[in-house]
Design a protein around this motif. Structure first.
Motif, PDB file in Angstrom:
ATOM      1  N   GLU A 144      47.021 -35.448  50.241  1.00 48.08           N
ATOM      2  CA  GLU A 144      47.116 -36.112  51.534  1.00 48.08           C
ATOM      3  C   GLU A 144      46.373 -35.326  52.606  1.00 48.08           C
ATOM      4  O   GLU A 144      45.985 -35.896  53.604  1.00 48.08           O
ATOM      5  N   GLN A 177      36.201 -43.858  50.856  1.00 50.75           N
ATOM      6  CA  GLN A 177      37.313 -44.732  51.238  1.00 50.75           C
ATOM      7  C   GLN A 177      37.828 -45.490  50.019  1.00 50.75           C
ATOM      8  O   GLN A 177      39.042 -45.600  49.795  1.00 50.75           O
ATOM      9  N   LEU A 233      49.416 -38.800  58.168  1.00 54.52           N
ATOM     10  CA  LEU A 233      49.101 -38.235  56.858  1.00 54.52           C
ATOM     11  C   LEU A 233      49.329 -36.725  56.843  1.00 54.52           C
ATOM     12  O   LEU A 233      49.866 -36.174  55.878  1.00 54.52           O
ATOM     13  N   PHE A 284      39.974 -43.292  47.938  1.00 51.64           N
ATOM     14  CA  PHE A 284      41.313 -43.092  48.499  1.00 51.64           C
ATOM     15  C   PHE A 284      42.186 -44.323  48.273  1.00 51.64           C
ATOM     16  O   PHE A 284      43.372 -44.214  47.967  1.00 51.64           O
ATOM     17  N   GLU A 340      43.403 -33.967  52.296  1.00 52.26           N
ATOM     18  CA  GLU A 340      42.040 -34.483  52.302  1.00 52.26           C
ATOM     19  C   GLU A 340      41.979 -35.868  52.949  1.00 52.26           C
ATOM     20  O   GLU A 340      41.040 -36.194  53.664  1.00 52.26           O
ATOM     21  N   TYR A 341      43.007 -36.669  52.687  1.00 50.39           N
ATOM     22  CA  TYR A 341      43.040 -38.015  53.272  1.00 50.39           C
ATOM     23  C   TYR A 341      43.151 -37.911  54.791  1.00 50.39           C
ATOM     24  O   TYR A 341      42.492 -38.652  55.540  1.00 50.39           O
ATOM     25  N   LEU A 363      49.655 -40.029  45.679  1.00 49.67           N
ATOM     26  CA  LEU A 363      48.505 -39.464  46.364  1.00 49.67           C
ATOM     27  C   LEU A 363      48.643 -37.956  46.307  1.00 49.67           C
ATOM     28  O   LEU A 363      49.522 -37.383  46.925  1.00 49.67           O
TER      29      LEU A 363
END
Lengths: 426, 431
Positions: free
Chosen positions: B339, B324, B359, B327, B341-342, B336
């Motif tokens: 996204e 976290q 996302l 990120f 993976e987020y 970023l």
């Protein structure tokens, strides 16, 4: 296929046939934090975290090339890191560049590795300004995707920006425009500028010290029958003569100092000198700060030195006897250009500019007046003494001329007279 | 049927089904973190500086000259310093940096490669090799549309540029424009010969309903001879593994993944791909072992967290918090790069399907590979917004992608929409 062909194929594939990029690490960031110092309103405390991996890429921190960066290697490169980084950063308060000085080296652990911490102090010309400009150029030649993440904590406000090679400048508002505060901050600046500007002070002193005396012409028999011919007597031979010191130049009129009878005459003279000086220096200060007039500082500073010599010499070889305020007025223009150097580069919205310029001018006046109030009553009381007439007025002027001549030589020819600055730094 | 990554049923709503037991610990911690997210962000952004105890403390590992690639950088750099106007040298160095950045996953090298050719980008016209470097960098940074327009312009000036056609084929595939990708692959075959053409078209066919054909093609070139460098062999094995997995031939896929990693040990992308495969096969222990030692890599850490969740590993909470923080740090810089993976993190670890869906939607504007489709579909279903996944269903209807998981998710989404029960993505094994 031939080996070369395969090599090229591999290169093509590696570069082209890519499944979506799976990055192990984010791209390069550095973290810059600026905090105001409650104890010192001119100072910002800076902390700049720069990734050791980035520093190694540009400066080669891993001296023994073993793939490991140790604390010892980081310490050994402290100077190199500070020189490299701080040369690529500028911090400006209301457009005026703040001087940065590194204070410590530490380490920070971020999510993507260890960072070198440059702790530094940025000293600005004035109180914590309304707008702070950060110009960020770190790694702009080695990585276009480097980002500088800037955080500023000032006056209870936290604000920030993300800077990079394509967008290297940010201007951050540290507070809502508070004209009164702005005005006051510049008043303080103005006062300090005159108090610490010894050349301005000496110029004024040279014009004000004679205000408690008046000059009586001694070569007119109807005025003073006790006139004696100079007969080639040297200037200083006259000093200490009973009945009044006089100055002689063979071809010029002769005068002697006579203490004024009452304070009114002295007061009017002081007011005239101060007003003349204020009027003219305000004009050039404004013109120069707004960028309308721009003279090389070498010329201006030399001009100021000349003005001091002229004002002091006039006490010894009177040219202007009655209207000393004319000297103040004429040379005030040059001094105004000198004051403007304190505000060089100042960039503010028009109203703030007016408040700042006005405040600075008022500050300069207050600084002058406070000195006048301090010195003139004393001069008035002492005006009948030999100490004042010979010591302060005559010898004082001689010393001032000597100092100002030193400044003139240094400033005009850009040389350093050995030992001179030790006597009286400007 | 992957209880962890892919709750089988979203109806009826049962919150517990969305919270696989292994991730409750992490979920709780992350929930707390989210509550104080500003504090967490601040902590991530402002660690406390310290002075290490001894000069011998190792603070960072950097590429060492023991690595032949690093020695090559050094010698190229020196030659370029002596001969700074040599464009060929600069392009060579830039490509070496980019290649290194891709295989190690260190994104910094992508920017360093770009900087090397910076002086030639000011020219008018920009030299072709430099344009190619820029297009490659844009592609690597997921600016696919910009990369495509650069490549198109480049190919008008230099129509027989093999690398440009290859890159364009990849970009079109990632954007799910399969017709354009096919056109590019045809040009690759014409210009680059059979081997390159087969590689290009096999990769495309694997994604467009012809996985068996693709597998057969790839088997033909699986052994390109002793002279072929390991990177090529590893690449072919990776494609074979993906294709085998789509066909449901898991044992073969596993074999190909391991072969790929033998040719290119530690390849960041291959590790993530293989770990995803193992997680899908309910082998979190194997995934965790595979990635041991690669915690510094963001993509590896994400799979480690997922594996630890499934294993009820006590480290899950701590590693999830670390993920976290990374990120948050990435979001702070404003670009970023991943996204997807987020979105996966938000969905599988944080159990925040709404956020995951937002996302995934944003990620879809950049890339549309099968992995992107999958997280988009799962997030839409978990968030009870199946209509949001319509863009994926549209692409699937066109591509006929074979993928058992995606087929099942797409069918579920269509059912929830009450539309025609036409299964766009077919189950691989039955094709």
């Amino acid at each position: 296929m031939k080996a070369l062909r395969w090599y090229l194929t591999a290169l093509l594939l590696g570069l082209a046939l890519n499944s979506p990029l799976a990055s192990a690490h984010k791209e390069s960031d550095a973290f810059l934090t600026l905090r105001t110092d409650r104890a010192d309103l001119h100072t910002l405390e800076g902390q700049w975290d720069i990734a050791l991996r980035d520093l190694d890429f540009t400066l080669g921190i891993d001296s023994n090339h073993d793939g490991q960066i140790t604390w010892g290697e980081v310490q050994a490169h402290r100077r190199a890191i500070e020189d490299y980084a701080l040369a690529r950063l500028a911090i400006k308060g209301d457009g005026l560049t703040c001087a940065m000085r590194p204070t410590a080296q530490e380490i920070d652990d971020h999510t993507d590795g260890s960072y070198d911490v440059i702790a530094f102090r940025a000293t600005c010309d004035k109180d914590i300004p309304a707008t702070l400009t950060v110009v960020y150029r770190l790694f702009d030649d080695v990585d276009p995707y480097h980002r500088g993440i800037v955080t500023i904590r000032a006056n209870g406000i936290t604000t920030g920006a993300v800077l990079g090679p394509e967008d290297p400048v940010t201007t951050l508002d540290l507070r809502k425009p508070n004209r009164w505060q702005e005005f006051r901050s510049f008043v303080t600046d103005g006062v300090w500028h005159i108090w610490t500007g010894i050349d301005h002070l000496l110029f004024l002193m040279s014009l004000l010290l004679p205000a408690v005396m008046m000059r009586r012409r001694t070569d007119d028999p109807s005025v003073d029958p006790s006139w004696r011919p100079a007969g080639g007597r040297a200037l200083l031979a006259g000093v200490g003569d009973a009945g009044g010191t006089w100055v002689a130049l063979p071809t010029m009129a002769r005068y002697e100092w006579v203490p004024v009878a009452n304070g009114w005459r002295a007061f009017v003279d002081v007011v005239k000198v101060i007003s003349g000086f204020t009027l003219s220096h305000s004009v050039t200060l404004t013109l120069a700060t707004l960028g309308i007039v721009n003279l090389p500082s070498r010329l201006v500073e030399s001009g100021i030195a000349i003005s001091v010599i002229v004002a002091a010499a006039n006490n010894l070889y009177p040219v202007v006897t009655q209207r000393l305020w004319l000297i103040a007025f004429a040379f005030g223009f040059v001094h105004g250009l000198g004051f403007a150097s304190a505000l060089y580069g100042l960039q503010l919205p028009p109203l703030s500019m007016a408040a700042s310029l006005g405040g600075f001018n008022v500050g300069v006046e207050l600084g002058q007046e406070s000195i006048v109030l301090l010195v003139m009553p004393l001069a008035f009381l002492l005006r009948r003494t030999r100490l004042y007439r010979d010591g302060a007025l005559m010898w004082g002027s001689v010393i001032i001329i000597a100092l100002a001549t030193g400044w003139l030589i240094q400033r005009a020819f850009d040389v350093l007279i050995p030992g001179f600055s030790a006597i009286l730094p400007t | 049927m992957k209880p962890m990554r892919n709750p089988r049923r979203f109806e009826p709503l049962d919150p517990a089904s969305l919270h696989p037991p292994g991730c409750r610990l992490a979920g709780l911690l992350i929930g707390l973190l989210a509550l104080f997210s500003s504090g967490a962000a601040a902590a991530a952004a402002h660690p406390v500086p310290y002075v290490p105890g001894s000069p011998d403390v190792v603070l960072e590992r950097v590429p060492s000259i023991a690595d032949p690639r690093v020695r090559m950088f050094g010698s190229l750099r020196e030659r370029l310093d002596v001969d700074p106007h040599n464009m060929d040298l600069a392009v060579h160095l830039a490509n070496a940096y980019i290649d290194y950045g891709r295989s190690t996953g260190d994104a910094r090298y992508i920017g360093r490669g770009m900087a090397v050719v910076g002086p030639w980008l000011q020219g008018n016209p920009v030299p072709i090799p430099v344009l190619l470097v820029r297009a490659t960098v844009l592609q690597n940074r997921h600016f696919f549309r910009q990369s495509r327009s650069q490549l198109t312009a480049l190919l008008e000036r230099s129509p027989r540029n093999l690398q440009a056609w290859l890159t364009l084929a990849t970009v079109e595939m990632v954007q799910a424009d399969y017709a354009a990708a096919n056109g590019a692959c045809v040009r690759v075959a014409q210009i680059g010969g059979d081997f390159m053409g087969m590689l290009c078209t096999a990769q495309l066919r694997s994604q467009t309903g012809n996985a068996r054909q693709a597998y057969a093609l790839l088997r033909l070139i699986e052994d390109p001879g002793p002279n072929a460098p390991p990177a090529i062999k590893g690449y072919v094995e990776g494609l074979l593994a993906d294709t085998a997995a789509r066909l449901g031939r898991n044992a073969a896929a596993d074999r190909h993944f391991r072969a790929a990693l033998q040719w290119t040990p530690g390849d960041n992308f291959m590790l993530a791909d293989y770990a995803d495969f193992l997680l899908d096969r309910h082998e979190p222990g194997a995934a965790r072992r595979l990635l041991a030692g690669y915690e510094a890599s963001d993509t590896s850490l994400l799979r480690i967290v997922l594996a630890e969740c499934a294993l009820h590993d006590a480290r899950a909470g701590q590693d999830a918090a670390e993920m976290q923080a990374r990120f948050v740090a990435m979001a702070r810089r404003g670009s970023l790069l991943y996204e997807r993976e987020y979105a996966e993190f938000a969905l599988y670890v944080q159990h925040d399907p709404q956020r995951a869906l937002r996302l995934a939607e944003r990620n879809w504007t950049a890339q549309r590979s099968p992995s992107d489709m999958r997280v988009f579909l799962e997030a839409a279903l978990a968030a009870h917004e199946p209509h949001a996944a319509q863009p994926v269903l549209t692409v699937l209807a066109r591509s006929h992608l074979q993928d058992p998981e995606i087929a099942r998710l797409a069918a579920e989404a269509l059912a929830a929409l009450g539309g025609p029960r036409e299964v766009s993505a077919r189950s691989g094994a039955s094709s």
